[in-house]
Design a protein around this motif. Structure first.
Motif, PDB file in Angstrom:
ATOM      1  N   SER A 199       0.810  -1.232   0.000  1.00  0.00           N
ATOM      2  CA  SER A 199       0.000   0.000   0.000  1.00  0.00           C
ATOM      3  C   SER A 199       0.834   1.270   0.000  1.00  0.00           C
ATOM      4  CB  SER A 199      -0.966   0.002   1.205  1.00  0.00           C
ATOM      5  OG  SER A 199      -1.735  -1.173   1.229  1.00  0.00           O
ATOM      6  N   GLY A 219       1.592   3.076  -2.403  1.00  0.00           N
ATOM      7  CA  GLY A 219       1.089   4.052  -3.361  1.00  0.00           C
ATOM      8  C   GLY A 219      -0.069   4.881  -2.849  1.00  0.00           C
ATOM      9  N   HIS A 225       0.855   8.764  -4.896  1.00  0.00           N
ATOM     10  CA  HIS A 225       0.248   8.352  -6.159  1.00  0.00           C
ATOM     11  C   HIS A 225       1.214   8.449  -7.326  1.00  0.00           C
ATOM     12  CE1 HIS A 225      -4.054   9.384  -4.499  1.00  0.00           C
ATOM     13  NE2 HIS A 225      -3.405   8.520  -3.758  1.00  0.00           N
ATOM     14  N   GLU A 271      -3.991  -0.517  -6.008  1.00  0.00           N
ATOM     15  CA  GLU A 271      -2.761   0.128  -6.464  1.00  0.00           C
ATOM     16  C   GLU A 271      -2.672   0.195  -7.991  1.00  0.00           C
ATOM     17  OE1 GLU A 271       0.260   1.083  -4.431  1.00  0.00           O
ATOM     18  OE2 GLU A 271      -1.202   1.221  -2.818  1.00  0.00           O
TER      19      GLU A 271
END
Length: 295
Positions: free
Chosen positions: A211, A213, A217, A249
């Motif tokens: 996780s 990202g 982003h 993701e």
């Protein structure tokens, strides 16, 4: 070498929005977009075994652990996932959504445990719940069951997590989603590293590197590597697991992009250590039988 090693992905999500016994409020924009970004790319009617196999088929993924994705109907979700696993082989393990603080937590756990792919429980509330006496009583019920608690904890709730795992040393706490680092500043990295290092001192704590990202982003290999390495250095290669947080993701990368960065980041470990991080530790923590080698 890591490119040849099999992977157990410990953080995947399935859904089927045609089902009337399950709800996925976060997919309907229930506050999740503020963190995850534009969810339109995820709002398919279904993301299930065929879609995940297509996304992962070139990347050595042999087994997967499903993290609860429903926002209600968690027992129905476990029942559905058990059926999927029996039919297709995936998911190999289920981590179910369970409110350990609920008055009926014991009975609810017993009903989930009727499904032989169950390996753990998940609580999506923030780390403040870890100090709740009712939650702690529910957590103690996991002792002797082999079930793991997956929780992101967060940097502000490490003390409560340490007290919890010391009180019930028989239960494994999996720090979910890399402890969910919410910033990528150097100052936050130092704070987060210290917090996770405190948790790593407890022998019944493992960490899922996943996780990354969610709060990065526009990540790059350079922005992601320090967080991966910090966790490997803190917990050691024998207590780190790989998780993709797929398909969430997919909003920020392709499956091979994220896995490739992870493989590269652990590339200086020994072959045995890389195999443990990519698959062996997950098999131990979630009690999975190794997949037989092909002909």
């Amino acid at each position: 070498m890591t490119a040849d090693l099999p992977v157990v992905d410990t953080h995947v999500h399935f859904w089927d929005r045609r089902r009337t016994d399950l709800e996925y409020g976060w997919l309907d924009g229930d506050g999740a977009e503020a963190t995850l970004g534009d969810l339109d790319g995820l709002r398919a009617v279904r993301y299930s075994v065929p879609e995940l196999r297509a996304d992962t088929r070139m990347h050595g993924v042999t087994q997967v652990v499903h993290m609860s994705a429903a926002t209600s109907g968690h027992l129905a979700e476990t029942r559905w996932l058990q059926g999927l696993g029996d039919e297709t082989g995936w998911p190999d393990a289920i981590v179910a959504g369970v409110d350990l603080a609920a008055p009926d937590a014991a009975a609810t756990l017993d009903r989930h445990r009727e499904h032989d792919r169950l390996r753990g429980v998940r609580d999506m509330r923030d780390g403040s719940v870890l100090g709740d006496p009712a939650f702690r009583r529910g957590y103690a019920r996991l002792a002797g069951t082999g079930l793991v608690l997956c929780h992101s904890v967060g940097v502000d709730h490490v003390a409560a997590a340490v007290a919890l795992v010391r009180a019930v040393p028989d239960v494994v706490l999996c720090v979910d989603q890399s402890g969910m680092p919410e910033s990528r500043s150097p100052e936050y990295l130092r704070t987060w590293r210290a917090a996770l290092g405190t948790l790593a001192a407890e022998p019944n704590v493992v960490v899922k590197i996943s996780s990354l990202g969610v709060h990065d982003h526009d990540w790059t290999p350079a922005s992601r590597r320090p967080w991966i390495r910090a966790l490997v250095d803190a917990f050691g290669p024998d207590r780190c697991l790989y998780g993709s947080n797929w398909p969430v993701e997919r909003l920020y990368s392709g499956y091979g992009d994220a896995l490739g960065v992870f493989r590269a980041a652990i590339g200086d470990l020994s072959g045995a250590e890389q195999a443990a991080v990519l698959a062996g530790n997950a098999r131990r923590v979630f009690r999975l039988e190794p997949v037989p080698a092909g002909p």
